[in-house]
Design an enzyme around this catalytic site. Structure first.
Site, short mmCIF file in Angstrom:
data_model
loop_
_atom_site.label_atom_id
_atom_site.label_comp_id
_atom_site.label_asym_id
_atom_site.label_seq_id
_atom_site.Cartn_x
_atom_site.Cartn_y
_atom_site.Cartn_z
N ASP A 196 0.82 -1.17 -0.19
CA ASP A 196 -0.05 0.05 0.02
C ASP A 196 0.83 1.34 0.09
O ASP A 196 1.53 1.65 0.92
CB ASP A 196 -0.94 0.12 1.20
CG ASP A 196 -1.82 1.00 1.14
OD1 ASP A 196 -1.70 2.28 0.62
OD2 ASP A 196 -3.00 1.14 2.00
N HIS A 197 0.92 1.83 -1.21
CA HIS A 197 2.08 2.84 -1.42
C HIS A 197 1.91 4.05 -0.44
O HIS A 197 2.89 4.76 -0.03
CB HIS A 197 2.29 3.39 -2.73
CG HIS A 197 1.00 4.15 -3.19
ND1 HIS A 197 -0.30 3.99 -3.83
CD2 HIS A 197 0.95 5.56 -3.24
CE1 HIS A 197 -1.00 4.95 -3.96
NE2 HIS A 197 -0.40 6.02 -3.51
N HIS A 259 -6.11 2.83 1.90
CA HIS A 259 -5.26 3.85 1.99
C HIS A 259 -5.78 4.53 3.32
O HIS A 259 -5.04 4.55 4.33
CB HIS A 259 -5.15 5.03 1.10
CG HIS A 259 -4.52 4.34 -0.37
ND1 HIS A 259 -3.81 3.52 -0.35
CD2 HIS A 259 -4.81 4.83 -1.36
CE1 HIS A 259 -3.50 3.37 -1.36
NE2 HIS A 259 -4.07 4.10 -2.33
#
Length: 507
Positions: A196-197, A259
């Site tokens: 999950d960037h 996110h």
């Protein structure tokens, strides 16, 4: 000086010599993020001395062709102007394996290339990492073939090789559970890095430092002092050319399920024993388990969805979602989603958490706003008290990364008049060095074997258990959806989620 286990240890993990295979090696993500990230790591001397890169997709190409395409992508998208010497050294021995991801010959080719790298290394055993930068439909296909060809094992270390899987990890709870089963039937959990960037962003990682390196906040970090929390991820752009993906996903799947839920976990989690991967992720899972999934008849009162209509963006007229290219005219896909969640544990009981995200809003911002309860007694009289506002702590992830705290202060003059003033910390002015891109940190952590900033299998499923009833209820509810004007604050219906004492922050 006594070492603090919360800030020690993980940076000491070595980066083992590695061969990295990128499935979808010249896709949009690889060109814009992964290849530039590898270059910047090389520029800073962070990559291991022996590092090899392999790209693969159905595109017919030579090794030299891949080298040229990769170099062009790095020159276009790197956060710094490339040094040609560093760039040449990074790409000197890259390899390309062409073919469809369901073709066994591709995996034979990858295995052959990796064996050649092992021979070059001599007695040194190279680690292997497989990065799945592909459409989600290919995740189980690739994992299955890696297992069939024995590429999931290498050397005596049970945590090698490693597989890095991009989001979305499932589109429903059932699909996430199924994907986990497929992945874990081949790889162990210690080998899997679900990316999950957002968790690679410096400002998101700073939440750990903010929470656990500053004693002053802990006494008020609970239901006795906090009135509400708002987490906002707003964008001022539309869907662009992503209609094919976005109309299948929608705002809830695209941002909230992953996110924004991760931000909520970092905000609410209890202090871990240390920053080891399992300790941090254990505490995050506890937060998710404390959020009760809504029943279908509760969804309407705790979740709002809408689509953007025609309006203005960047000073120009822009179309509504249903007028965008390749969007079905009867689409019920939400471009705006807002939720009210409750973390039902001792620390947070009774505190509402408001989450909202949307396309074509008035500006781009990602932030967390923590509103404290008002002072219990106003001693300044009616005139001063009427302008007194609760203290608010705002953590901004983008675009102006930093932390601000609003305080009530007296306005100079002969009367007691009070207004909010801001105490601010800004990344851009506090630190001289340029922040690395999220993928730089995450790629390095995956090669290092540090899974702290990656999602564990039970964590991914816990996120879906909260979101799945909302997704299924919305899919079963016919449209049309409420509309909000492009460039606005969002739909008026979102106000129905708020208590009387709360209000949405202006975007």
């Amino acid at each position: 000086m006594t070492e603090n286990p919360l800030v020690e240890g993980l940076e000491r993990l070595p980066v083992h010599p590695t061969a990295l295979v990128i499935f979808g090696g010249l896709g949009d993500l690889a060109k814009r993020k992964l290849l530039p990230a590898l270059y910047n790591l090389a520029h800073e001397g962070a990559l291991p001395e022996r590092f090899h890169l392999v790209g693969t997709s159905r595109s017919e190409m030579t090794d030299e062709g891949f080298r040229e395409e990769a170099a062009d992508a790095i020159r276009e998208f790197s956060r710094r102007e490339p040094d040609e010497t560093v760039l040449t050294a990074l790409l000197a021995d890259v390899r390309w394996v062409a073919g469809s991801f369901d073709d066994p010959a591709v995996y034979d080719g990858i295995g052959k290339v990796l064996s050649e790298f092992d021979e070059q290394a001599g007695a040194l055993t190279l680690n292997r990492a497989f990065y799945l930068s592909t459409a989600p439909d290919f995740f189980p296909v690739i994992v299955g073939h890696l297992g069939d060809h024995g590429l999931h094992e290498h050397g005596s270390n049970p945590t090698h090789p490693r597989i890095i899987i991009e989001k979305p990890f499932g589109t429903t709870l059932a699909s996430a559970i199924d994907l986990n089963k497929r992945v874990l039937s081949v790889f162990s959990e210690q080998q899997v890095f679900r990316i999950d960037h957002y968790l690679g962003k410096e400002t998101v990682q700073n939440m750990l430092a903010f929470r656990f390196a500053n004693r002053m906040f802990e006494p008020v970090w609970n239901r006795d002092h906090i009135q509400s929390v708002q987490i906002t991820a707003a964008e001022d752009i539309g869907i662009g050319s992503r209609a094919g993906y976005y109309d299948e996903a929608g705002a809830l799947r695209d941002l909230v399920q992953n996110h924004m839920m991760q931000l909520l976990c970092l905000l609410c989690m209890e202090p871990p024993i240390d920053l080891g991967a399992d300790e941090v992720r254990n505490e995050k899972v506890k937060v998710l388990k404390a959020i009760r999934p809504p029943a279908p008849d509760e969804v309407a009162s705790m979740a709002v969805r809408a689509q953007y209509a025609a309006g203005s963006g960047g000073g120009e007229a822009v179309p509504g979602y249903l007028q965008e290219a390749d969007v079905p005219q009867d689409s019920n896909t939400e471009t705006y989603a807002a939720l009210r969640l409750h973390v039902q544990n001792w620390r947070w009981a009774g505190v509402p958490f408001y989450l909202r995200t949307g396309k074509r809003l008035s500006r781009k911002v990602t932030e967390i706003a923590v509103t404290l309860k008002p002072v219990p007694h106003v001693a300044f009289g009616d005139l001063a008290g009427s302008t007194l506002q609760p203290n608010q702590l705002v953590l901004t992830m983008q675009p102006n990364e930093g932390v601000s705290l609003s305080l009530g202060a007296k306005i100079p003059g002969t009367r007691m008049r009070i207004r909010p003033v801001q105490m601010e910390f800004q990344y851009g002015t506090a630190f001289v060095s340029q922040s690395p891109e999220a993928y730089e940190r995450l790629i390095m952590d995956a090669m290092r074997g540090d899974a702290t900033l990656f999602t564990r299998n039970d964590e991914a499923e816990a996120q879906w258990r909260i979101m799945d009833p909302i997704v299924s209820t919305w899919e079963d509810t016919p449209g049309p959806l409420p509309q909000y004007e492009a460039g606005s604050q969002g739909p008026a219906e979102a106000a129905s989620l708020l208590r009387e004492i709360d209000s949405w922050r202006r975007i």
